[in-house]
Design a protein around this motif. Structure first.
Motif, PDB file in Angstrom:
ATOM      1  N   ALA A  43       0.830  -1.217   0.000  1.00 18.08           N
ATOM      2  CA  ALA A  43       0.000   0.000   0.000  1.00 18.08           C
ATOM      3  C   ALA A  43       0.859   1.260   0.000  1.00 18.08           C
ATOM      4  O   ALA A  43       0.483   2.291  -0.565  1.00 18.08           O
ATOM      5  CB  ALA A  43      -0.891  -0.007   1.242  1.00 18.08           C
ATOM      6  N   THR A  44       2.029   1.191   0.633  1.00 20.19           N
ATOM      7  CA  THR A  44       2.803   2.412   0.886  1.00 20.19           C
ATOM      8  C   THR A  44       3.174   3.224  -0.367  1.00 20.19           C
ATOM      9  O   THR A  44       2.968   4.436  -0.378  1.00 20.19           O
ATOM     10  CB  THR A  44       4.066   2.065   1.709  1.00 20.19           C
ATOM     11  OG1 THR A  44       3.657   1.371   2.889  1.00 20.19           O
ATOM     12  CG2 THR A  44       4.840   3.312   2.090  1.00 20.19           C
ATOM     13  N   PHE A  85       2.891  -9.494  -7.466  1.00 18.12           N
ATOM     14  CA  PHE A  85       3.424  -8.137  -7.501  1.00 18.12           C
ATOM     15  C   PHE A  85       3.581  -7.660  -8.951  1.00 18.12           C
ATOM     16  O   PHE A  85       3.521  -6.463  -9.220  1.00 18.12           O
ATOM     17  CB  PHE A  85       4.764  -8.072  -6.754  1.00 18.12           C
ATOM     18  CG  PHE A  85       4.633  -8.274  -5.260  1.00 18.12           C
ATOM     19  CD1 PHE A  85       3.409  -8.165  -4.614  1.00 18.12           C
ATOM     20  CD2 PHE A  85       5.760  -8.556  -4.490  1.00 18.12           C
ATOM     21  CE1 PHE A  85       3.294  -8.343  -3.236  1.00 18.12           C
ATOM     22  CE2 PHE A  85       5.662  -8.723  -3.107  1.00 18.12           C
ATOM     23  CZ  PHE A  85       4.422  -8.627  -2.490  1.00 18.12           C
TER      24      PHE A  85
HETATM   25  C1  F6R Z   1       7.072  -4.948  -0.869  1.00 18.66           C
HETATM   26  C2  F6R Z   1       7.966  -4.433   0.160  1.00 18.66           C
HETATM   27  C3  F6R Z   1       7.637  -4.481   1.619  1.00 18.66           C
HETATM   28  C4  F6R Z   1       6.490  -3.552   1.954  1.00 18.66           C
HETATM   29  C5  F6R Z   1       6.085  -3.681   3.412  1.00 18.66           C
HETATM   30  C6  F6R Z   1       5.011  -2.696   3.789  1.00 18.66           C
HETATM   31  O1  F6R Z   1       7.674  -4.812  -2.164  1.00 18.66           O
HETATM   32  O2  F6R Z   1       8.983  -3.961  -0.165  1.00 18.66           O
HETATM   33  O3  F6R Z   1       8.778  -4.100   2.384  1.00 18.66           O
HETATM   34  O4  F6R Z   1       6.883  -2.234   1.682  1.00 18.66           O
HETATM   35  O5  F6R Z   1       5.608  -4.965   3.621  1.00 18.66           O
HETATM   36  O6  F6R Z   1       3.811  -3.048   3.165  1.00 18.66           O
HETATM   37  P1  F6R Z   1       2.595  -2.022   3.119  1.00 18.66           P
HETATM   38  O7  F6R Z   1       3.079  -0.887   2.286  1.00 18.66           O
HETATM   39  O8  F6R Z   1       1.479  -2.755   2.428  1.00 18.66           O
HETATM   40  O9  F6R Z   1       2.328  -1.633   4.517  1.00 18.66           O
END
Ligand code: F6R
Length: 247
Positions: A43-44, A85
């Motif tokens: 999500a980030t 992904f």
């Molecule tokens: C995925 C990745 C992970 C996510 C982490 C946070 O490619 O690099 O490090 O950034 O799991 O996930 P969210 O953004 O969904 O909170």
């Protein structure tokens, strides 16, 4: 300490980072040089991708000369699977921003086991052949994981097959519905990430406040993989107010 920028909300942070990326791309295009981006899923980074798509569609930002390498992918998974992904990146960025699929690499979730080691070496070589990563976007997991570098990952780790932590699989479970979340993934290593020239670590929301504080303040250790990035000479944190609450 690595610098930190705090924005009122994820959209503002996403717009600021997308503007930085667009500047980098335009500068490189003017010099006739490629831009190599390291990209993340989850999500980030979505607010960054939304803004890049807007800049492309409304302000004519072109992605000529841009090459990208994603951090990770489930294994095994078909790139066409709705939760892969590869599919996420196509939908959130590559297709709407008009990126050429041949310039956008993601570890292949269908690589057969006997070919995995060689495919992982080839992924690292492709990053080097592209000239190395100019800007690496990262999100942080609640365990402090980066990509699929789960607690225990070593600072010198490279692209490889990894076991996913139970917490990572549990978090992904609702999205997979009835289906089991893959137990493994392919991830670039902490060592690979540390070679990027610039790292932007994003975190949004109250739930990330504690791990952000620990990643910045705890002794560097494999228990929190994000702490292993602190030695990087050009790493900055980009947070919203909620994620910065414990700093
Ligand atoms: C995925 C990745 C992970 C996510 C982490 C946070 O490619 O690099 O490090 O950034 O799991 O996930 P969210 O953004 O969904 O909170």
């Amino acid at each position: 300490m690595n610098p930190v920028t705090i924005h009122p909300d994820p959209a503002a942070a996403g717009a600021a980072i997308a503007a930085d990326i667009a500047d980098l791309i335009r500068r490189r295009q003017a010099e006739g040089r490629p831009t190599v981006l390291g990209l993340a899923t989850g999500a980030t980074p979505v607010p960054v991708y939304r803004e890049l798509v807007r800049l492309h569609q409304e302000e004519g930002l072109g992605f000529e000369g841009v090459r990208s390498f994603n951090l990770d992918e489930y294994w095994p998974i078909d790139p066409a699977h709705p939760r892969s992904f590869a599919r996420f990146m196509r939908e959130e960025l590559f297709v709407p921003a008009g990126l050429d699929p041949k310039d956008c690499r993601i570890p292949d979730g269908l690589t057969p086991m006997p070919q995995l080691a060689e495919a992982c070496r080839a992924y690292e070589q492709a990053i080097r052949d592209a000239g190395g990563i100019d800007l690496q976007l990262l999100g942080i997991g609640l365990s402090g994981h980066i990509g699929f570098n789960e607690p225990g990952a070593l600072a010198g780790s490279r692209t490889r097959l990894v076991e996913l932590a139970e917490s990572t699989r549990l978090r992904a479970a609702p999205a997979f519905g009835e289906e089991e979340v893959p137990k493994r993934g392919i991830s670039v290593g902490i060592g690979t990430i540390l070679e990027a020239r610039q790292i932007v670590l994003l975190a949004f929301g109250e739930e990330k406040a504690e791990i952000v504080a620990r990643a910045r303040q705890d002794e560097p250790s494999v228990a929190i993989p994000a702490t292993l990035l602190r030695s990087h000479p050009d790493l900055r944190w980009v947070l919203d107010e909620a994620a910065a609450r414990r700093l």
